[in-house]
Motif scaffolding. Structure first.
Motif, PDB file in Angstrom:
ATOM      1  N   ASP A   1       0.611  -1.582  -0.219  1.00  9.58           N
ATOM      2  CA  ASP A   1      -0.474  -0.127  -0.355  1.00  9.58           C
ATOM      3  C   ASP A   1       0.979   1.270  -0.053  1.00  9.58           C
ATOM      4  O   ASP A   1       0.607   2.289  -0.577  1.00  9.58           O
TER       5      ASP A   1
ATOM      6  N   ARG B   1      -4.440   3.584   4.694  1.00  8.88           N
ATOM      7  CA  ARG B   1      -4.697   2.742   3.264  1.00  8.88           C
ATOM      8  C   ARG B   1      -5.369   0.963   4.224  1.00  8.88           C
ATOM      9  O   ARG B   1      -6.511   0.484   4.133  1.00  8.88           O
ATOM     10  N   TRP B   2      -3.879   0.716   4.596  1.00 16.31           N
ATOM     11  CA  TRP B   2      -3.263  -0.846   4.715  1.00 16.31           C
ATOM     12  C   TRP B   2      -4.566  -0.378   6.427  1.00 16.31           C
ATOM     13  O   TRP B   2      -4.842  -1.405   6.474  1.00 16.31           O
TER      14      TRP B   2
END
Length: 424
Positions: free
Chosen positions: A114, A148-149
């Motif tokens: 990511d 995001r992760w």
């Protein structure tokens, strides 16, 4: 010798602020015995070093961390109620939550993937700008990638990046940087505590297995959910250390500019050399100066008494530059780690000991993997380095490249290079 019979020892708090990273290594070189004896913030302290000292420090029969961390550090860097303040079974149960998220090939590869996706997206815009500051750009990339992760929705990535950097930048100094760090932590804890509440109420969906999901549903050693504030603290202890890798990304720019031959070698794409480069960044450049704990009982190390309650310091920066451990320790030489991989208790930029049972940073594999992936990407970029202040003052805690490493006229490599991920 009984502690009460020793001559009075002057407090070194001001000397630490004045000398920074050099304070403890200088004291150790002048020490008559195997330990440094001093006082910090009015408390008796002893400092240890070397692999044997690392093992002694991380033995919970000897040293506890729970009562040793100063309030200002908790209010900026770690957070009140964090895993760093626990010992014994409560620490192991909470630590297992971090290990489940941050260790193992799939977890590490997912986070690195990511972050590198965000990097590859971001660098395409750098050629349209007259200049970029690598430290700042890396902090924003790492923030977007780790959120995001983690499954954390972002409304303002730039603000969060500034807050996460501020927490690290202000933990070890009085004055404006420290107060910025406190305000940044308070703002971020309030936001994430509300997010955890929303996940538990079902008004926000956390991706299954994400950091947001795991922390929100974690049960501590007492079988209870973390309260929202503590859950927010621990979410920050996932994303803040990841964003702190921006210190090392800026150091990578510094290293590649100072040693062009290393840049050429890193461009060739040898995964083993990329890993060695990551290790040498962490060894050579300053990050954490030392760690602290408290003696849980009357102890003895190498014949030296350490009374119960004494502040016990572990010299990280000094050990990473110890000529007894490293050939030519003040030379930046990644190849040293091709010849001999780092031993667990020798290379200690993020602490030592067993990460599964002790206080060693559970995100160390992530740091190494991120630097292994981003180092070659940086080396493959073409850019000009204008006149700027590239000094790294060791009197500043934490140290950093003064200019942040400014790059001009960035030229992005061919898409094939961007698409190729470095093995981690």
């Amino acid at each position: 010798m009984n502690q009460s019979r020793r001559p009075p020892i002057a407090d070194s708090s001001l000397a630490l602020l004045a000398k920074g990273y050099a304070w403890l290594p200088d004291r150790r070189r002048r020490a008559a015995g195997p330990v440094v004896r001093t006082r910090l913030m009015g408390r008796h302290a002893v400092a240890l070093h070397g692999p044997e000292g690392v093992r002694f420090f991380y033995d919970e029969r000897h040293v506890e961390r729970r009562t040793a961390l100063p309030g200002p550090v908790l209010s900026t860097l770690f957070g009140h109620g964090a895993v760093h303040t626990l010992d014994g079974q409560p620490h192991r149960v909470r630590k297992e939550m971090f290990l489940s998220l941050l260790t193992g090939p799939e977890a590490v590869a997912g986070l690195v993937g990511d972050v590198t996706d965000v990097w590859d997206e971001a660098v395409r815009s750098w050629s349209d700008r007259p200049s970029v500051v690598l430290f700042d750009e890396a902090s924003r990339i790492l923030t977007r990638g780790v959120c995001r992760w983690s499954g954390i929705p972002l409304a303002d990535a730039d603000l969060l990046a500034r807050d996460l950097v501020a927490m690290v930048d202000g933990f070890a100094t009085p004055g404006p940087r420290h107060w910025r760090a406190r305000h940044a932590r308070a703002r971020s804890e309030a936001w994430l505590g509300g997010l955890v509440d929303d996940v538990r109420k079902g008004t926000v969906t956390a991706p299954a297995g994400s950091a947001l999901d795991v922390v929100a549903l974690h049960r501590d050693a007492d079988g209870q959910f973390l309260d929202p504030h503590t859950a927010a603290v621990e979410l920050l202890n996932v994303i803040r250390p990841t964003v702190a890798v921006c210190w090392f990304v800026a150091y990578a720019g510094h290293a590649l500019h100072s040693r062009p031959e290393i840049r050429e070698e890193l461009r060739e794409g040898d995964p083993s050399y990329a890993v060695a480069f990551a290790h040498e960044l962490r060894r050579f450049y300053p990050f954490a100066p030392f760690l602290g704990g408290r003696a849980v009982t009357d102890l003895e190390w190498r014949g030296e008494p350490i009374p119960s309650g004494t502040l016990v310091l572990l010299d990280l920066y000094g050990q990473n530059h110890d000529p007894d451990l490293w050939t030519d320790p003040y030379a930046f030489a990644p190849r040293r780690f091709l010849e001999r991989p780092p031993q667990r208790d020798e290379l200690v930029p993020q602490g030592g000991g067993d990460r599964s049972t002790g206080h060693r940073c559970p995100g160390e594999d992530v740091t190494i993997a991120l630097l292994t992936a981003l180092g070659p990407r940086l080396a493959r970029l073409e850019y000009d380095v204008p006149d700027q202040d590239l000094r790294i003052p060791l009197t500043r805690l934490p140290a950093r490249v003064r200019s942040g490493f400014v790059m001009e006229a960035v030229r992005v490599p061919a898409p094939a290079h961007l698409a190729a991920r470095t093995a981690v």
